[in-house]
Design an enzyme around this catalytic site. Sequence first.
Site, short mmCIF file in Angstrom:
data_model
loop_
_atom_site.label_atom_id
_atom_site.label_comp_id
_atom_site.label_asym_id
_atom_site.label_seq_id
_atom_site.Cartn_x
_atom_site.Cartn_y
_atom_site.Cartn_z
CE LYS A 108 -4.51 -1.60 1.09
NZ LYS A 108 -5.74 -1.62 1.87
CE LYS A 190 -6.30 -8.62 -2.13
NZ LYS A 190 -6.77 -8.49 -0.78
CE LYS A 193 -11.66 -2.49 -1.48
NZ LYS A 193 -11.97 -3.23 -0.29
P1 ATP Z 1 -8.42 -4.37 -1.65
O1 ATP Z 1 -9.16 -4.48 -2.92
O2 ATP Z 1 -8.26 -2.97 -1.13
O3 ATP Z 1 -7.18 -5.20 -1.59
P2 ATP Z 1 -10.14 -6.37 -0.71
O4 ATP Z 1 -11.23 -6.23 -1.68
O5 ATP Z 1 -9.13 -7.45 -0.87
O6 ATP Z 1 -9.39 -5.00 -0.56
P3 ATP Z 1 -10.30 -6.63 2.12
O7 ATP Z 1 -11.06 -5.66 2.95
O8 ATP Z 1 -8.80 -6.52 2.12
O9 ATP Z 1 -10.86 -6.57 0.67
O10 ATP Z 1 -10.64 -8.12 2.52
C1 ATP Z 1 -11.74 -8.54 3.30
C2 ATP Z 1 -11.69 -10.04 3.54
O11 ATP Z 1 -11.87 -10.72 2.31
C3 ATP Z 1 -10.36 -10.54 4.09
O12 ATP Z 1 -10.58 -11.61 5.00
C4 ATP Z 1 -9.63 -11.00 2.89
O13 ATP Z 1 -8.67 -11.97 3.19
C5 ATP Z 1 -10.76 -11.56 2.03
N1 ATP Z 1 -10.45 -11.44 0.61
C6 ATP Z 1 -10.28 -10.31 -0.09
N2 ATP Z 1 -10.00 -10.54 -1.38
C7 ATP Z 1 -10.00 -11.89 -1.50
C8 ATP Z 1 -9.77 -12.79 -2.60
N3 ATP Z 1 -9.52 -12.33 -3.80
N4 ATP Z 1 -9.86 -14.12 -2.38
C9 ATP Z 1 -10.15 -14.60 -1.14
N5 ATP Z 1 -10.36 -13.81 -0.06
C10 ATP Z 1 -10.29 -12.49 -0.23
#
Ligand code: ATP
Length: 325
Positions: A108, A190, A193
């Site tokens: 980040k 991964k 959003k």
């Molecule tokens: P960003 O897009 O900012 O990286 P994010 O969409 O990954 O954020 P977070 O708030 O970081 O969302 O994650 C919320 C939960 O969802 C956490 O437990 C995270 O491990 C899980 N998570 C997020 N993205 C994934 C993914 N692609 N696959 C599996 N689990 C996920």
Amino acid sequence: MLSGIQPSGDLHLGNYLGAIRNWAERVNEYECYYFMADLHTITVRQEPAELRKRSLNQLAQYIACGLDPEKNVLFLQSHVPAHTQLAWVLNCYTMFGELSRMTQFKDKSAKYSNNINAGLFTYPVLMAADILLYQPDYVPVGEDQKQHVEICRDIAQRFNGIYGDVFKIPEPLIAKTGSRIYGLTTPDAKMSKSVPDGCVFLMDSPDDIRRKFKRAVTDSDRENCIRYDKVNKPGVANLMNIYSTLTGKSMPEIEAEFAGGGYGEFKSAVAETVVSALSPIREEAQRLIADKAYLDEVYRKGAEQASYVAGKTLRKVYKKVGFYQ
Ligand code: ATP
Ligand code: LTN
């Protein structure tokens, strides 16, 4: 059990399969606390009106995903001041060096290089406070949050080593399938959003979902055959993983089901499975979003229940470190 997600964007399939879906499963075995980590979101600049709106919408989506507010304590992090109060104390038991090693901080701070604020750096300390206040056995998260749960354990062990058994040492709980869903257009990163094209949001319409799967990257090989090979066919492997997580079918079963068929047919089968899984969630969330009074009441009750439990741990900590009672 305790976990949280930042209301920094709309919830997506990765959040659902990697996290929320697994939270609802053990509600009869454990006391469950799930919250929206709004304090964490401001480590990156947020539009206030958007943050406010998403904090309520995300609660509606949690409930629509199967988290019954009668059985789970659902709350907004900023409604429970104990989180920030414990975070300050834990800051003084966390080392600069260990925070510097956090992968999310490195990622980040590279991404938001014009705003490397202290909150971004101490983010895992607030997360440790979120967890330790509730003395949970398990913290169900996706793979990417494992390091943060590990630093939380280190901080708790250090604190307990000085003051006795104040905190229960929590375990991260990582689902066997679905813990890492990749982006449909970026099978090497991964699902997130921040890449909306390859990201399936819980509130996407069935047509949007179908369109996103149609454009999913498969593989540049000419094999055009459904085979689970994470290294050489990451796009297909990711789609198989999504399909397997939702249907419970194993990889060999999926290979057999689509033997002889091409990528096109497979992609649309996965799309339809996702549409069927997400449609009831979307409809229920829309119904709940329209009922603001109900959601406000869930938040009010959640804050009350969470504050009670969190307050007990905080008082114990204050006493242990020597704050005059
Ligand atoms: P960003 O897009 O900012 O990286 P994010 O969409 O990954 O954020 P977070 O708030 O970081 O969302 O994650 C919320 C939960 O969802 C956490 O437990 C995270 O491990 C899980 N998570 C997020 N993205 C994934 C993914 N692609 N696959 C599996 N689990 C996920
Ligand atoms: N850092 C997590 C959100 C989060 C969390 C928590 C998860 C904040 N506090 C406590 C589990 C337990 C994220 O970005 N997904």
